[in-house]
Each structure stands twice: as C-alpha cells, then as structure tokens.
Write an enzyme that holds these catalytic residues in place. Structure first.
Site, PDB file in Angstrom:
ATOM      1  N   CYS A   1      42.046  31.520  42.154  1.00  0.00           N
ATOM      2  CA  CYS A   1      42.995  32.017  41.133  1.00  0.00           C
ATOM      3  C   CYS A   1      44.505  31.788  41.608  1.00  0.00           C
ATOM      4  CB  CYS A   1      42.744  33.385  40.566  1.00  0.00           C
ATOM      5  SG  CYS A   1      43.941  33.717  39.192  1.00  0.00           S
TER       6      CYS A   1
ATOM      7  N   CYS B   1      34.256  24.321  33.007  1.00  0.00           N
ATOM      8  CA  CYS B   1      35.263  23.269  32.656  1.00  0.00           C
ATOM      9  C   CYS B   1      36.388  23.946  33.076  1.00  0.00           C
ATOM     10  CB  CYS B   1      35.118  22.630  31.263  1.00  0.00           C
ATOM     11  SG  CYS B   1      36.234  21.513  30.857  1.00  0.00           S
TER      12      CYS B   1
ATOM     13  N   CYS C   1      42.548  39.348  37.590  1.00  0.00           N
ATOM     14  CA  CYS C   1      44.026  39.456  36.899  1.00  0.00           C
ATOM     15  C   CYS C   1      43.905  39.091  35.493  1.00  0.00           C
ATOM     16  CB  CYS C   1      44.857  38.468  37.598  1.00  0.00           C
ATOM     17  SG  CYS C   1      44.751  36.769  37.312  1.00  0.00           S
TER      18      CYS C   1
ATOM     19  N   CYS D   1      39.745  34.988  35.123  1.00  0.00           N
ATOM     20  CA  CYS D   1      39.656  35.633  36.637  1.00  0.00           C
ATOM     21  C   CYS D   1      39.254  37.076  36.249  1.00  0.00           C
ATOM     22  CB  CYS D   1      41.147  35.402  36.991  1.00  0.00           C
ATOM     23  SG  CYS D   1      41.239  36.460  38.728  1.00  0.00           S
TER      24      CYS D   1
ATOM     25  N   CYS E   1      46.284  35.187  41.782  1.00  0.00           N
ATOM     26  CA  CYS E   1      46.091  36.349  42.384  1.00  0.00           C
ATOM     27  C   CYS E   1      45.338  36.107  43.522  1.00  0.00           C
ATOM     28  CB  CYS E   1      45.430  37.283  41.335  1.00  0.00           C
ATOM     29  SG  CYS E   1      43.858  37.216  41.007  1.00  0.00           S
TER      30      CYS E   1
END
Length: 160
Positions: free
Chosen positions: A75, A147, A126, A123, A78
C-alpha cells in the site's frame, strides 16, 4: 369513490420509504486512521485522489504496469503488503492486475458508483481504495482479476 381509493393508494406508494433504497453510511474502523490533512501531507496528489477519494488513474499511466521484477506490491499509504509479483499478469486493461491478493491484507466492499454492483478493494490496514476485483481473470489460476490503481501501490523488490 374509485378515484379516492386510487388517490389513497398513490399517496401511500409515494410516502412509503423502502429500506432497499437507504444508503448506509457505516464508517469502518481501520488499524491506521489519520485526518484528511495528514493524508494530504503524506501522499502525492494522485495517491491522495486514488487512495482517499476512491479515484481512478488514467489507464496505461502507471509506471508499475510493465514492472516484471520479483517482489511485493505494498500500500502506498501504509506499506501493508497487498500483492505478490508472481500473481501479477498482463490483463490488457491498462492497470496492474493480479489473480489473488495477500489474504487478510485486502478488504472488500460493494460499490454502485457507476450504476451497478462492483466489488471494491481497500487496504485492510488503512482503508485506502485500491481498485476492483472482477471474475474475468486467468481461468488456470483463480479466475479473478484484481484491477489495481498503480498510484495505490509501491513496489518492494524481493531483495529488500
């Protein structure tokens, strides 16, 4: 009499509120939470747009699209590990695509932003918007196509 009855039925139909039309505004809690100002200060404009405003980057604009190196996609907000390079494939859609996520690190929800249901990915740490998952991926593996906006990701090479 018929007219009054029809008007009564019409009024009843108009005044009824169906719960199917209610939009639930549940705020999910994620382990990492920050204010909007904190996210804006930490992310680039494109990362903020994608991760915090559920935006979509232009197709074929991500530098990660053609990345063939071994490693992990994390991510961008984070650094939670989200996808392994060995599960990346060329989908031809213009966005990095994977046939599976790292279990437990990606959360799923349904959005109707374009008029029909799509499975949205976030995610799990976060809450950053990543992209969507579809059922048109490689049949030889999972059949899924995650995607993902490249702006939502950072790539960590295998050696690091």
């Amino acid at each position: 009499m018929k007219r009054m009855l029809l008007m009564g039925i019409a009024l009843l139909c108009i005044s009824c509120q169906g719960i199917a039309q209610e939009k639930k505004e549940e705020k999910k809690q994620f382990p990492i939470t920050k204010t909007d100002a904190e996210w804006k200060a930490e992310l680039t404009n494109m990362q903020y747009y994608v991760l915090r405003r559920a935006g979509t980057e232009r197709a074929f604009s991500s530098e990660l699209l053609e990345n063939k190196d071994k490693g992990t996609y994390v991510c961008a907000a984070c650094e939670t590990p989200l996808f392994k390079s060995k599960h990346k494939f060329r989908s031809g859609t213009g966005w990095p695509s994977f046939d599976r996520e790292i279990k437990g690190n990606v959360a799923f929800d349904v959005d109707y932003n374009i008029g029909y249901a799509r499975t949205e990915e976030h995610c799990a740490t976060c809450g950053g918007h990543l992209g969507h998952v579809f059922d048109d991926g490689p049949k030889k593996t999972t059949g899924k196509r995650h995607c993902i906006n490249g702006a939502a990701l950072k790539f960590v090479p295998e050696n690091e």
